[in-house]
Structure formats: C-alpha cells, structure tokens
Design an enzyme around this catalytic site. Sequence first.
Site, PDB file in Angstrom:
ATOM      1  N   ASP A  62       0.784  -1.094   0.191  1.00  0.00           N
ATOM      2  CA  ASP A  62       0.089  -0.142  -0.024  1.00  0.00           C
ATOM      3  C   ASP A  62       0.825   1.330  -0.083  1.00  0.00           C
ATOM      4  O   ASP A  62       0.531   2.214  -0.822  1.00  0.00           O
ATOM      5  CB  ASP A  62      -1.155  -0.036   1.216  1.00  0.00           C
ATOM      6  CG  ASP A  62      -1.972  -1.089   1.097  1.00  0.00           C
ATOM      7  OD1 ASP A  62      -2.149  -1.662   0.103  1.00  0.00           O
ATOM      8  OD2 ASP A  62      -2.630  -1.607   2.200  1.00  0.00           O
ATOM      9  N   TYR A 110       2.114   1.825  -3.338  1.00  0.00           N
ATOM     10  CA  TYR A 110       1.025   2.606  -4.359  1.00  0.00           C
ATOM     11  C   TYR A 110       0.772   4.186  -3.728  1.00  0.00           C
ATOM     12  O   TYR A 110       0.509   4.838  -4.634  1.00  0.00           O
ATOM     13  CB  TYR A 110      -0.451   1.637  -3.733  1.00  0.00           C
ATOM     14  CG  TYR A 110      -1.473   2.258  -4.378  1.00  0.00           C
ATOM     15  CD1 TYR A 110      -2.304   2.932  -4.039  1.00  0.00           C
ATOM     16  CD2 TYR A 110      -1.764   1.719  -5.796  1.00  0.00           C
ATOM     17  CE1 TYR A 110      -3.357   3.548  -4.596  1.00  0.00           C
ATOM     18  CE2 TYR A 110      -2.983   2.295  -6.409  1.00  0.00           C
ATOM     19  CZ  TYR A 110      -3.830   3.279  -5.858  1.00  0.00           C
ATOM     20  OH  TYR A 110      -4.860   3.678  -6.482  1.00  0.00           O
ATOM     21  N   ASP A 111       0.798   4.096  -2.413  1.00  0.00           N
ATOM     22  CA  ASP A 111       0.291   5.724  -2.122  1.00  0.00           C
ATOM     23  C   ASP A 111       1.322   6.724  -2.564  1.00  0.00           C
ATOM     24  O   ASP A 111       1.177   7.858  -2.988  1.00  0.00           O
ATOM     25  CB  ASP A 111       0.276   5.817  -0.626  1.00  0.00           C
ATOM     26  CG  ASP A 111      -1.058   5.122   0.008  1.00  0.00           C
ATOM     27  OD1 ASP A 111      -0.821   4.867   1.230  1.00  0.00           O
ATOM     28  OD2 ASP A 111      -1.788   4.704  -0.832  1.00  0.00           O
ATOM     29  N   SER A 115     -28.799 -14.029  12.886  1.00  0.00           N
ATOM     30  CA  SER A 115     -28.573 -13.396  14.230  1.00  0.00           C
ATOM     31  C   SER A 115     -28.599 -14.299  15.449  1.00  0.00           C
ATOM     32  O   SER A 115     -28.960 -15.509  15.034  1.00  0.00           O
ATOM     33  CB  SER A 115     -29.459 -12.086  14.430  1.00  0.00           C
ATOM     34  OG  SER A 115     -30.735 -12.683  14.132  1.00  0.00           O
ATOM     35  N   LEU A 116     -28.558 -13.745  16.517  1.00  0.00           N
ATOM     36  CA  LEU A 116     -28.494 -14.714  17.817  1.00  0.00           C
ATOM     37  C   LEU A 116     -29.578 -14.188  18.732  1.00  0.00           C
ATOM     38  O   LEU A 116     -29.864 -13.073  18.816  1.00  0.00           O
ATOM     39  CB  LEU A 116     -27.144 -14.647  18.498  1.00  0.00           C
ATOM     40  CG  LEU A 116     -26.147 -15.119  17.559  1.00  0.00           C
ATOM     41  CD1 LEU A 116     -24.878 -14.842  18.459  1.00  0.00           C
ATOM     42  CD2 LEU A 116     -26.126 -16.589  17.704  1.00  0.00           C
ATOM     43  N   LYS A 134     -18.668 -12.154  22.830  1.00  0.00           N
ATOM     44  CA  LYS A 134     -19.222 -11.556  21.765  1.00  0.00           C
ATOM     45  C   LYS A 134     -18.468 -10.260  21.440  1.00  0.00           C
ATOM     46  O   LYS A 134     -18.737  -9.337  22.293  1.00  0.00           O
ATOM     47  CB  LYS A 134     -20.607 -11.376  22.064  1.00  0.00           C
ATOM     48  CG  LYS A 134     -21.745 -10.924  21.115  1.00  0.00           C
ATOM     49  CD  LYS A 134     -23.054 -10.984  21.233  1.00  0.00           C
ATOM     50  CE  LYS A 134     -23.925 -10.878  20.160  1.00  0.00           C
ATOM     51  NZ  LYS A 134     -23.825  -9.358  19.590  1.00  0.00           N
ATOM     52  N   ASP A 176     -18.005  -6.756  19.642  1.00  0.00           N
ATOM     53  CA  ASP A 176     -18.768  -5.583  19.433  1.00  0.00           C
ATOM     54  C   ASP A 176     -18.028  -4.988  18.157  1.00  0.00           C
ATOM     55  O   ASP A 176     -17.765  -4.013  18.184  1.00  0.00           O
ATOM     56  CB  ASP A 176     -18.926  -4.877  20.525  1.00  0.00           C
ATOM     57  CG  ASP A 176     -20.262  -3.770  20.029  1.00  0.00           C
ATOM     58  OD1 ASP A 176     -20.763  -4.155  19.379  1.00  0.00           O
ATOM     59  OD2 ASP A 176     -20.536  -3.032  21.050  1.00  0.00           O
ATOM     60  N   ARG A 216     -22.431  -8.250   6.311  1.00  0.00           N
ATOM     61  CA  ARG A 216     -23.840  -9.023   6.655  1.00  0.00           C
ATOM     62  C   ARG A 216     -24.948  -8.607   5.767  1.00  0.00           C
ATOM     63  O   ARG A 216     -25.738  -9.285   5.546  1.00  0.00           O
ATOM     64  CB  ARG A 216     -24.059  -9.060   8.259  1.00  0.00           C
ATOM     65  CG  ARG A 216     -25.197  -9.914   8.653  1.00  0.00           C
ATOM     66  CD  ARG A 216     -25.362  -9.816  10.127  1.00  0.00           C
ATOM     67  NE  ARG A 216     -26.508 -10.802  10.494  1.00  0.00           N
ATOM     68  CZ  ARG A 216     -27.763 -10.111  10.494  1.00  0.00           C
ATOM     69  NH1 ARG A 216     -28.082  -8.859  10.079  1.00  0.00           N
ATOM     70  NH2 ARG A 216     -28.673 -11.106  10.769  1.00  0.00           N
ATOM     71  N   GLU A 247     -15.776 -11.176  12.849  1.00  0.00           N
ATOM     72  CA  GLU A 247     -16.141  -9.759  13.445  1.00  0.00           C
ATOM     73  C   GLU A 247     -14.838  -8.998  13.181  1.00  0.00           C
ATOM     74  O   GLU A 247     -13.718  -9.142  13.362  1.00  0.00           O
ATOM     75  CB  GLU A 247     -16.327  -9.814  14.842  1.00  0.00           C
ATOM     76  CG  GLU A 247     -17.313  -8.792  15.307  1.00  0.00           C
ATOM     77  CD  GLU A 247     -18.895  -8.940  15.000  1.00  0.00           C
ATOM     78  OE1 GLU A 247     -19.004 -10.188  14.590  1.00  0.00           O
ATOM     79  OE2 GLU A 247     -19.532  -8.250  15.411  1.00  0.00           O
ATOM     80  N   TYR A 303     -14.918 -16.760  13.955  1.00  0.00           N
ATOM     81  CA  TYR A 303     -15.615 -17.619  14.867  1.00  0.00           C
ATOM     82  C   TYR A 303     -16.906 -18.457  14.062  1.00  0.00           C
ATOM     83  O   TYR A 303     -17.614 -19.242  14.865  1.00  0.00           O
ATOM     84  CB  TYR A 303     -16.192 -16.555  15.878  1.00  0.00           C
ATOM     85  CG  TYR A 303     -17.071 -15.639  15.535  1.00  0.00           C
ATOM     86  CD1 TYR A 303     -18.380 -15.918  14.478  1.00  0.00           C
ATOM     87  CD2 TYR A 303     -16.668 -14.327  15.496  1.00  0.00           C
ATOM     88  CE1 TYR A 303     -18.990 -14.585  14.318  1.00  0.00           C
ATOM     89  CE2 TYR A 303     -17.608 -13.132  15.035  1.00  0.00           C
ATOM     90  CZ  TYR A 303     -18.785 -13.598  14.482  1.00  0.00           C
ATOM     91  OH  TYR A 303     -19.578 -12.258  13.923  1.00  0.00           O
ATOM     92  N   LYS A 361     -22.274 -21.889  22.361  1.00  0.00           N
ATOM     93  CA  LYS A 361     -22.661 -22.577  20.910  1.00  0.00           C
ATOM     94  C   LYS A 361     -22.535 -24.069  21.321  1.00  0.00           C
ATOM     95  O   LYS A 361     -21.529 -24.395  22.062  1.00  0.00           O
ATOM     96  CB  LYS A 361     -21.685 -22.251  19.722  1.00  0.00           C
ATOM     97  CG  LYS A 361     -21.758 -20.812  19.440  1.00  0.00           C
ATOM     98  CD  LYS A 361     -20.487 -20.634  18.435  1.00  0.00           C
ATOM     99  CE  LYS A 361     -20.507 -19.008  18.131  1.00  0.00           C
ATOM    100  NZ  LYS A 361     -19.492 -18.626  17.260  1.00  0.00           N
ATOM    101  N   CYS A 363     -28.928  29.260  18.477  1.00  0.00           N
ATOM    102  CA  CYS A 363     -28.074  30.630  18.290  1.00  0.00           C
ATOM    103  C   CYS A 363     -28.790  31.346  16.922  1.00  0.00           C
ATOM    104  O   CYS A 363     -28.882  30.758  16.231  1.00  0.00           O
ATOM    105  CB  CYS A 363     -26.583  30.112  17.814  1.00  0.00           C
ATOM    106  SG  CYS A 363     -25.816  31.498  17.252  1.00  0.00           S
ATOM    107  N   CYS A 399     -21.882  32.955  13.166  1.00  0.00           N
ATOM    108  CA  CYS A 399     -21.549  31.891  14.021  1.00  0.00           C
ATOM    109  C   CYS A 399     -20.519  30.836  13.542  1.00  0.00           C
ATOM    110  O   CYS A 399     -20.962  30.347  12.627  1.00  0.00           O
ATOM    111  CB  CYS A 399     -22.766  31.368  14.737  1.00  0.00           C
ATOM    112  SG  CYS A 399     -22.468  30.193  16.097  1.00  0.00           S
TER     113      CYS A 399
END
Length: 731
Positions: free
Chosen positions: A40, A43-44, A89-90, A125, A127, A146, A182, A234, A298, A443, A449
Amino acid sequence: MQDPVDLTPMEAAAELKRLAAEIARHDRAYHTQAAPLIPDAEYDALVRRNAAIEARFPDLVRPDSPSRRVGGAAAEGFRKVRHVVPMLSLDNAFADQDVAEFVTRVRRFLGLAADEPVALVAEPKIDGLSINLRYEHGRFVQGATRGDGAEGEDVTANLLTLADLPRQLAGDAPAALEIRGEVYMTKADFLALNARQEAAGDKPFANPRNAAAGSLRQLDFRITAGRPLRLFAYAMGEASAPVADSHWHFLRRLAEWGFQVNPLAERCDDVAAALALYHRVGDGRAGLAYDIDGVVYKVDRFDWQARLGMKDRAPRWAIAHKFPAEQARTILKSIEISVGRTGVLTPWANLEPINVGGVMVARATLHNEDEVGRKDFRDGDTVVIQRAGDVIPQVVAVVPELRPEAAVPFSMTAKLTGEGDHPVCPVCGSHAVREEGEAAWRCTGGLVCPAQAVERLVHFASRDAFNIEGLGEKNIEFLVRQGYVGQPADIFRLEDEDRRRLQKLANFEGWGKRSAEKLFEAIRSRATIALERFIYALGIRQVGEATAKRLARHYGSLDAWRRAMDEILDQRTLPLPPVEPQEMVARREATRIPEAYAELIAIEDIGKGVAGAILDFFAEAHNRESLDALVQAMQALGGRVEDAQVVEASSSPVAGKAVVFTGTLVTMTRPEAKVRAEALGAKVVGSVSKKTDYVVVGADAGSKAAEAAKLGVTILSEEDWLRLIGRESGT
Ligand code: IVH
C-alpha cells in the site's frame, strides 16, 4: 527521482502518462483480482507523485488521470453479494436462568437423557460488524458485509487492507469455504482515530463499532487502509467438504489456517462452567483491549447443531448472553453549552475523566434543557455514567446523597446570560432563543456563528441558492479550516485573499492551479443574483425557497426589504404581539401594530413564526454587517442583487388604479388593506387628488372623503371595495 519543479513539460507529460497506466493496473489488481501487486505504501507514493506533478503542470492533467477517478467510485457504491448461506443473528439471554433454559430446550429438542452432557463453547461476543469471507482453493476471493443477512455488500478490496485477514489459507482447506467473523477496532485505536478526526475537523465516531463499520464501508479502500481494523474469526458459511466435527475443533482449524481466534474462548462441560466464564470475562471486560457486549454459547457438537437447525433467523444451537451496560460514578464538574452546526445549543456534561468499560470519558451530552431539569443535574454533582455498547456515554442519574450543599439547580437561561442581560450564544455572542414548543435553544447568529459556518455556507453555495459550482461541503470545510472563509462575503473575496497568501490554494493537496482557477471563475460568474435566490441563500430559519420568492416579489428590492424590516425593529421595543393575521383583523388598529409588521405578516404564508425568524435575523448586528459585507464583496466583483418584478396582477379590476383608504375599516386593518390592494396591482396612495381612482371610506372618515366628493372621485364603502376585488364581506 526528479523534483516535479525540475521537470520539463515534455518529461512531465510522459511521466503522467506512465503513472496513469501504472496506477490503473494496480487498481485493477486490487479491486477486481483482489491481489495487490505492491504494498500500500508504494501505491500511495505513486498517487502522491502523480498529484505533485499535476499540481506543477495543471494543464497536463490527463482525462484518464487517477486523480479524476477517485470521485467516480463514489457514485457506483458497493456491489451487492447474495450470501450462499444466510448470515443469522442470535437470540439473547440476559440472566443466568435464561442460559439454563437454553440448554434445557436443546436437550428437549434432541431428546437427550438427563445425564447426557451437553458441551458448550463459550466465547466473547465481539462488538464489531460481521463479515463473510469466501475462499476458493484456499485463496481469498471475496468478502462481504452481513447486510440484511441475505444480501450484503462486496468489501473485498477494503478487507484486503486488514493484516489479520489470511489471503491464502495455510494447510488443507475445502475447495469452497466461507469463514465468518467480526471486524472490530481496539479501544485505543478508536480513541487515536477520533483524535485525528477531530484535529482534521472531521466528525468523531461514537464508539469503536461505528468506527469499524465506517472505516470498512469506505468506497476508497485507501482510506480503509489507514484505519487500524482487526478481525476475529468464529463461524462458517458454505463449505464444500466437512472441516471439523465440533465447534471447538473448528476453532482450532481456524487458527491453523491463519485466522485470529479469540483467546478467551473455552469449551465448557456444563452450564455452570459456561456461566463461570461469563462472569469472569464480564468482570474483566473493562481491561480488554476491545469492546465485547456479551458471551456467545454454542452447542459444541456439529451433528447436534445440524439437527437443531434454526428458527426465526437465529440458530437453535447458540445464544448470546449479554452484559449489563457498563457504569461508573464521577463528578459532574460543570454543565457547558456547545453549538451544533444548525445553531442548536446543547448542554453537555464536563466530567472528571473516568474509565467506563475501558474508555476514558470526559464529556457526555445532556441533550437539552428539559432533560437536565428532569434529572436535576447540577454542577458538582456525583453522577452515574453508562456506556451501553452501541451508544455514546450517557449520564444516567445523580447520586443525591453525594450532592454538595451549595449546588444550585441548572438554568439554561442563566448559563447563556452569564454577566450580560440576555441569553447569548457562547460561541459568537448572538442572541440565543428558545422557540415556544421546541426543546432546543438556538443561536440566531446564522451567518456569523463559526459553529454554524460550514452548514450555512454549504447552503449558501448550493444549487437553489448561489449555485456556485465546486463549492460543496468538502471544499467549504477545507476553506473554513484553512481560515479562507468564515462568512458568505469571504467567498467573493476568496480570489483576492488567495493572491495575498504565500501558500496558494493551488498548492494544497487535492487542488491544483486548474481547480482553483475554475472555482474563482464560478464565484465570479455568480456575483450577480436574483433577489429571491439571494434571500433564500441567507439561510434564515423557516425561509425556504417559496417564502424567499414571496418576499422578493413583495418588496421588489433588497433595499426595500431591509428598510421595511428595520422599520419594524425600530418600533419593536416590546415583544411583537403574538397574533395571526386573522386575529389582527379583529384587533384592528387599536393594537398599534407597526404597519410594516402588518404588511409582512399579510404576505401569503408568512405567519408570526416566519416573521419572527426573519426579524431575529435582522435584529442581530452581526447579520446586518455580514449582509453589508456580502453585498459589497459582490459589487467588488462587478455583481449585484437584481431587483424582483413586483407582481402585477394586471388582470384584476383594480390593477393600475390609484386607491386611497380612509377612516376605520371593519374587516381588515389599513396596512392589510394596502397589502391586498397592492397584491392586486393597485397603487395605494396617501392623499386624494384628481388622479385618484377610488377612495375607500371606513367609519369616521374625515377630510379625505370630503375631498373626494369635491373632486368627483369615485367613493367606495368597504363593502363596495370588497365586492370590487371579488371578496365578499362578512367572511
Ligand atoms: S456466532 C449463527 N460468535 O453477534 C450465529 N457471533 O447477534 C453466527 N458476534 O451477527 C454468529 N461475536 O456479528 C458469533 N463469537 C461470536 C460473535 C458473534 C460477535 C456477532 C455477529 C452476529 C451477532 C449476532
């Protein structure tokens, strides 16, 4: 490598041609073959080199230049991908009891003996956002979000920027294999990213999950490349051959293939062991590097998973045991006010910095005045802070027993008023108002402003306003950040300002001489504008296109409009009477409503709300100065605000007639009568002469009626007049 400054035009043209071809080749490899040919960073460097040469030789920018293609990708968006195996989903469990019941259901469904053990795998799980990774013959070929579970978006190029993603699986793998996992961001990376976002004037992300999602769903994968995304694997989607007999063994294979598997995952022989893991992980979650919002259990055996199947888009063989929101106590040092882009004034909590679930929190929104009042937050209070995973920190409640004795109830009015005598915006000092029936204070500083500058300027330059090509949100944000533009007048002074500066606009990344010149040209070409567009461009609250048009047609010129508004404000020592035109008719002249105000609210669709917003705007000295500066800057470029055609209702029976109103009218005030007559094309004059066509007499008409009779001018009663203009009285 030669400095672009030292290149001859011939050399520059040749190099730009070579760079265009080479960068296009890398883009193809990256996007369509998902197999980058170079790192990368290299490339940049190519892209930067191309931009530097273009900045030096703007006339040589090629039609197929890579710098022109970046925007192109945006319109197309991501390709859609249908998931071969839907992404489920769960179901959720909140109490330990729910988990025990889950296992009981599993037993019942499978018809297991009471003493038959049901092993579970318990794992955090994460997040973040789930993705599906497709491998063919061990090689990564496609990655998708998803989406709605059935269909997601193709983010292959973006996923390739993740170091955690194996491009080639190590060891044996089925010919077709889909791995699910995830994508997430660590808390530390999230905070650092937000600091960078804020330094660059970009909006910070609310939490690590939003940051991960926002970073992955970038149309330009080079942006994703600059964001520190990670991945835990997972689960499995399609597999052309079996890969394991249990989830536990599957996790081992994932690790062997080269995936990151969460190290906290455990195989548990019974519910008690699973719950022990849940509580252990839960207690330590604040110390984890990343956000988790629960533990997933599970059923370990794959043959049992297959028999259990799914119900309502969630598998029967798994459940998510959620953690309660993370809370902490801290001191509310003070309640401060921030100004949003639309001028909304929001109270926020300035907190003694506190670690809530691993994220340092020093401020949190308090939403609005009423919310602060309901919860009775006061400076110095001890408060409970909560981070519920998918929301920004909230201040949940006060701990009343820890309230300092001297704490005083919060008052938005007092806070905004400070040492002065009326509430003002903490950023620009303009009046602050809270409209009846609204939760928010605002305001009124509009044009001046700084907190509102970008939004206002974007509106100002937008298509139905000044319509300045090349002045979209991105460029305006840039110009505001660079201190080029703060108010509309600055747009018309931009070219001048640029001439004065050492670092020219053309030299900034992403600009170039041609684009700067084009922008100046666009601005010059818009220095003359129709009054209605001009009024709309000011962005006065409640004054949309239709209202702007009505104001323009009614007043005819910017000067006439301003004079009328000034007249109202001059007489406005007391708050304006809260009346609608209809009520005003009833009150008649006794209420001493300023004529100019009556005229304003007699315009179609302009009620007291709109009138109030217009007057608030003109009441601010800042706004008047800004307006003057704008007109002056436009004039300096040879432009002006064009007068509007005052509507000639030529077909009406009173068009072109000179009319005098005298005495007290019953169905309308005199200013209102004047406005209506003028709207129909009549000329309303003050005194009777031979040129007068009609004198409309109300009660107690004095000398004018007599004068009319003497000169032989047609005298009409109020009723006659209404009939003449096609409006019956008594309606
Ligand atoms: S298993 C069929 N395991 O949770 C179930 N999901 O609420 C497949 N998630 O969409 C998911 N960590 O985004 C599984 N260790 C984990 C997880 C996990 C996070 C997410 C995933 C899923 C959501 C369901």
